[in-house]
Design a protein around this motif. Structure first.
Motif, PDB file in Angstrom:
ATOM      1  N   ARG A  60       0.836  -1.205   0.000  1.00 50.55           N
ATOM      2  CA  ARG A  60       0.000   0.000   0.000  1.00 50.55           C
ATOM      3  C   ARG A  60       0.872   1.257   0.000  1.00 50.55           C
ATOM      4  O   ARG A  60       1.962   1.280   0.582  1.00 50.55           O
ATOM      5  CB  ARG A  60      -0.889   0.005   1.249  1.00 50.55           C
ATOM      6  CG  ARG A  60      -1.788  -1.211   1.359  1.00 50.55           C
ATOM      7  CD  ARG A  60      -2.929  -1.139   0.374  1.00 50.55           C
ATOM      8  NE  ARG A  60      -3.877  -0.094   0.745  1.00 50.55           N
ATOM      9  CZ  ARG A  60      -4.895  -0.282   1.582  1.00 50.55           C
ATOM     10  NH1 ARG A  60      -5.086  -1.462   2.150  1.00 50.55           N
ATOM     11  NH2 ARG A  60      -5.740   0.694   1.858  1.00 50.55           N
ATOM     12  N   THR A  61       0.343   2.302  -0.598  1.00 47.81           N
ATOM     13  CA  THR A  61       1.039   3.585  -0.594  1.00 47.81           C
ATOM     14  C   THR A  61       0.053   4.689  -0.190  1.00 47.81           C
ATOM     15  O   THR A  61      -1.151   4.503  -0.229  1.00 47.81           O
ATOM     16  CB  THR A  61       1.609   3.921  -1.994  1.00 47.81           C
ATOM     17  OG1 THR A  61       0.543   3.856  -2.934  1.00 47.81           O
ATOM     18  CG2 THR A  61       2.711   2.961  -2.407  1.00 47.81           C
ATOM     19  N   GLY A  62       0.623   5.833   0.185  1.00 51.15           N
ATOM     20  CA  GLY A  62      -0.210   6.977   0.572  1.00 51.15           C
ATOM     21  C   GLY A  62      -0.054   7.268   2.053  1.00 51.15           C
ATOM     22  O   GLY A  62       0.903   6.817   2.698  1.00 51.15           O
ATOM     23  N   LEU A  63      -0.990   8.027   2.591  1.00 55.48           N
ATOM     24  CA  LEU A  63      -0.945   8.366   4.018  1.00 55.48           C
ATOM     25  C   LEU A  63      -1.615   7.249   4.809  1.00 55.48           C
ATOM     26  O   LEU A  63      -2.689   6.760   4.420  1.00 55.48           O
ATOM     27  CB  LEU A  63      -1.652   9.704   4.270  1.00 55.48           C
ATOM     28  CG  LEU A  63      -0.984  10.907   3.595  1.00 55.48           C
ATOM     29  CD1 LEU A  63      -1.789  12.184   3.841  1.00 55.48           C
ATOM     30  CD2 LEU A  63       0.448  11.082   4.114  1.00 55.48           C
ATOM     31  N   VAL A  64      -1.004   6.886   5.911  1.00 54.13           N
ATOM     32  CA  VAL A  64      -1.445   5.669   6.610  1.00 54.13           C
ATOM     33  C   VAL A  64      -2.890   5.789   7.112  1.00 54.13           C
ATOM     34  O   VAL A  64      -3.674   4.835   7.018  1.00 54.13           O
ATOM     35  CB  VAL A  64      -0.448   5.291   7.727  1.00 54.13           C
ATOM     36  CG1 VAL A  64      -0.388   6.347   8.828  1.00 54.13           C
ATOM     37  CG2 VAL A  64      -0.764   3.938   8.306  1.00 54.13           C
ATOM     38  N   TYR A  65      -3.267   6.964   7.612  1.00 48.79           N
ATOM     39  CA  TYR A  65      -4.631   7.048   8.154  1.00 48.79           C
ATOM     40  C   TYR A  65      -5.663   7.052   7.033  1.00 48.79           C
ATOM     41  O   TYR A  65      -6.809   6.634   7.213  1.00 48.79           O
ATOM     42  CB  TYR A  65      -4.787   8.261   9.085  1.00 48.79           C
ATOM     43  CG  TYR A  65      -4.863   9.579   8.379  1.00 48.79           C
ATOM     44  CD1 TYR A  65      -3.712  10.233   7.966  1.00 48.79           C
ATOM     45  CD2 TYR A  65      -6.080  10.173   8.114  1.00 48.79           C
ATOM     46  CE1 TYR A  65      -3.784  11.434   7.297  1.00 48.79           C
ATOM     47  CE2 TYR A  65      -6.162  11.381   7.451  1.00 48.79           C
ATOM     48  CZ  TYR A  65      -5.006  11.997   7.041  1.00 48.79           C
ATOM     49  OH  TYR A  65      -5.082  13.186   6.368  1.00 48.79           O
ATOM     50  N   GLU A  66      -5.245   7.491   5.830  1.00 48.49           N
ATOM     51  CA  GLU A  66      -6.166   7.422   4.684  1.00 48.49           C
ATOM     52  C   GLU A  66      -6.352   5.975   4.230  1.00 48.49           C
ATOM     53  O   GLU A  66      -7.428   5.608   3.752  1.00 48.49           O
ATOM     54  CB  GLU A  66      -5.658   8.311   3.543  1.00 48.49           C
ATOM     55  CG  GLU A  66      -5.822   9.788   3.886  1.00 48.49           C
ATOM     56  CD  GLU A  66      -5.402  10.733   2.778  1.00 48.49           C
ATOM     57  OE1 GLU A  66      -4.781  10.271   1.804  1.00 48.49           O
ATOM     58  OE2 GLU A  66      -5.693  11.940   2.914  1.00 48.49           O
ATOM     59  N   ALA A  67      -5.335   5.158   4.402  1.00 47.39           N
ATOM     60  CA  ALA A  67      -5.479   3.728   4.081  1.00 47.39           C
ATOM     61  C   ALA A  67      -6.524   3.091   5.001  1.00 47.39           C
ATOM     62  O   ALA A  67      -7.334   2.255   4.575  1.00 47.39           O
ATOM     63  CB  ALA A  67      -4.132   3.016   4.223  1.00 47.39           C
TER      64      ALA A  67
END
Ligand SMILES: Cc1cc2nc3c(=O)[nH]c(=O)nc-3n(C[C@H](O)[C@H](O)[C@H](O)COP(=O)(O)OP(=O)(O)OC[C@H]3O[C@@H](n4cnc5c(N)ncnc54)[C@H](O)[C@@H]3O)c2cc1C
Ligand code: FES
Length: 343
Positions: free
Chosen positions: A284-291
């Motif tokens: 996974r990529t991106g901001l962790v809380y958005e995941a």
């Protein structure tokens, strides 16, 4: 001169000295109030003053702004009472069970686990077992009396075999303590510490599935919590999201992946915000809380335990509550505030 502080709705009360922060008196009396930084920076202790008068010491507007103060909210960690007080505050069951104590510790090893993360192993005195809850932290007392907080990464039951603690320390260049850890610190150095502190631990009276959310060295208290839950034979579902910038920053990826393979109740989702081309990252990529929000758009029936940078913790609290129906009082957090957040 002392005053009486009464908490509502629990009805518990304790004595506070005139100049003493209300939270400090509560900790001394073994009364469980929610709190994090003990320093007016995180807002975790924010409570409503129902009766009486306090004077606040220095604190950050993002922890308590002027409108909130005018509306009767206070920060017990930096509020001194002027009268007897009645405060509306959640009673954190179990927070007062292990009173903090001061002790010397000896550095047994310093391992550079990632470019900017050191893992410190510290030996504690063997004469009295150090008791704490998984998720709590200790404070180093530095020369001149300033303090720095670090979350304990090993679960409490490990004290029986070896009295000691593991800490995961991220280097903040220019920082008083971490410059020393990444510079002159040597094995055998003696550091004075006090603990345990904090109300960041699993509320075991809840059956709700948990989201364990960490950025960077916020991994440390989650590691202790997972170890403790495993030790207790937990069956409550937990999804552990760990966010870092690049692959090299996931400094104990193998430990977490092994735990998720071993424990049927645990899912582990590492998330990289800036994977490097040579990371070969397929996760996974991106901001962790958005995941978390992408996977769990409805958090109404969950508890969240979040730990790490103040920016991540604040954004997660805001968006989980506003956009994913998480009840505000099911969000538990330790924001790793530092001097940079106090100026
Ligand atoms: C409850 C809690 C638990 C924590 N647990 C952990 C943990 O497990 N692991 C971890 O890595 N950290 C943790 N922290 C953060 C930790 O306590 C320290 O704040 C952090 O390690 C920085 O310490 P330092 O002395 O190196 O830096 P500080 O001296 O606090 O400085 C931090 C940064 O601010 C800058 N700075 C210093 N003074 C000023 C100023 N006047 N104005 C602007 N900038 C300034 C410095 O250059 C540096 O970059 C935790 C914090 C809290 C509150
Ligand atoms: S603001 Fe009071 S504990 Fe952080």
């Amino acid at each position: 001169m002392t005053f009486t502080v009464t908490l509502q709705p629990s009805g518990r009360s304790f004595q506070v000295e005139r100049e003493e922060p209300v939270l400090q008196a509560a900790i001394r009396a073994g009364v469980g109030l929610p709190y994090g930084c003990r320093d007016g920076a995180c807002g975790s202790c924010k409570s409503r003053l129902l009766e009486g008068r306090v004077i606040h010491g220095a604190h950050q507007a993002k922890a308590l702004n002027a409108d909130e103060e005018a509306a009767g909210l206070i920060l017990p960690c930096c509020a001194a009472s002027q009268t007897d007080l009645v405060i509306e505050a959640r009673n954190v069951v179990g927070a007062g069970d292990f009173p903090p104590r001061k002790m010397p510790s000896r550095v047994t090893s310093i391992e550079r686990a990632a470019p900017d993360v050191a893992i410190l192993q510290l030996q504690l005195p063997a004469n009295e077992v150090f008791r704490y809850r998984a998720g709590q932290y200790v404070e180093f007392i530095l020369q001149g009396g300033s303090r720095r907080s670090y979350s304990i990464a090993n679960p409490p039951h490990t004290q029986a075999a070896a009295p000691g603690i593991e800490l995961h320390i991220r280097h903040l260049p220019g920082g008083k303590f971490t410059d020393h850890v990444f510079g002159a610190m040597q094995a055998k150095e003696i550091l004075r510490l006090e603990g345990p502190f904090g109300s960041f631990f699993v509320r075991e009276d809840s059956p709700l599935p948990m989201v364990l959310l960490a950025s960077g060295t916020g991994f440390a208290p989650i590691k202790a919590i997972v170890g403790q839950l495993e030790h207790e034979g937990n069956a409550r579902p937990a999804a552990f999201y760990w966010g870092c910038r690049a692959r090299a920053d996931l400094y104990q990826l193998a430990w977490a992946a092994d735990a998720a393979r071993r424990l049927p109740w645990l899912r582990f989702i590492p998330v990289l915000s800036e994977p490097r081309a040579d990371d070969d990252w397929t996760g996974r990529t991106g901001l962790v809380y958005e995941a978390v929000m992408a996977d769990l758009p409805d958090l109404a029936g969950h508890q969240v335990y979040a730990c790490g940078t103040p920016a991540m913790v604040d954004a997660a609290r805001r968006d989980f509550v506003a956009r994913c129906r998480l009840p505000a009082d099911e969000f538990y957090a330790d924001a790793f505030t530092s001097e940079a957040d106090k100026h």
